[in-house]
Write an enzyme that holds these catalytic residues in place. Sequence first.
Site, short mmCIF file in Angstrom:
data_model
loop_
_atom_site.label_atom_id
_atom_site.label_comp_id
_atom_site.label_asym_id
_atom_site.label_seq_id
_atom_site.Cartn_x
_atom_site.Cartn_y
_atom_site.Cartn_z
N GLU A 76 -5.29 5.40 -2.74
CA GLU A 76 -5.07 5.75 -1.33
C GLU A 76 -6.26 5.30 -0.48
O GLU A 76 -6.07 4.77 0.63
CB GLU A 76 -4.84 7.26 -1.19
CG GLU A 76 -4.32 7.68 0.15
CD GLU A 76 -2.93 7.18 0.46
OE1 GLU A 76 -2.78 6.50 1.50
OE2 GLU A 76 -1.99 7.45 -0.31
N GLU A 83 -5.61 -1.73 4.75
CA GLU A 83 -4.92 -1.66 6.03
C GLU A 83 -5.88 -1.86 7.19
O GLU A 83 -5.56 -2.55 8.16
CB GLU A 83 -4.18 -0.33 6.17
CG GLU A 83 -2.94 -0.23 5.32
CD GLU A 83 -2.19 1.07 5.54
OE1 GLU A 83 -2.72 2.00 6.19
OE2 GLU A 83 -1.05 1.17 5.04
#
Length: 139
Positions: A76, A83
């Site tokens: 994560e 991102e």
Amino acid sequence: MGKKYNRELSWTIASNLLVSFKYAWTGIIYAFRTQRNFRIHTIIGTLAIGLGVFLNLPKVEVAIIGLTIGAVMTMELLNTAIESVVDLTVGQSYHELAKIAKDCAAAAVLISAIVALFVAVILLLPPFIAWINLTLLGV
């Protein structure tokens, strides 16, 4: 979400180990504050470890659960980093390679979460069912 974080030191090299840990902790705090899924993984992971301890699982099994939770949370964090870098690079424009990078990073999180769920089911479900049968149903 709309809050800007002070990253004035993000372009400097850590002067010592303590500063390196500070940067790492800042990343964890950022992810926890801004990433819903990171918070969900943290809560579910904490519950899974707590359940393992409550059910008196062997230490090795609790460690395996902890390792899989750690893998999910690591994925994560990497997903968030990827991102951010992709967004920095392409800005508001669409690019097929940016989509692929983001989708693959999200897929890595998904696969690690599925594996963690599998591990939790294998290690936690049988003793949990036994506890329910013994404690609640008296069987």
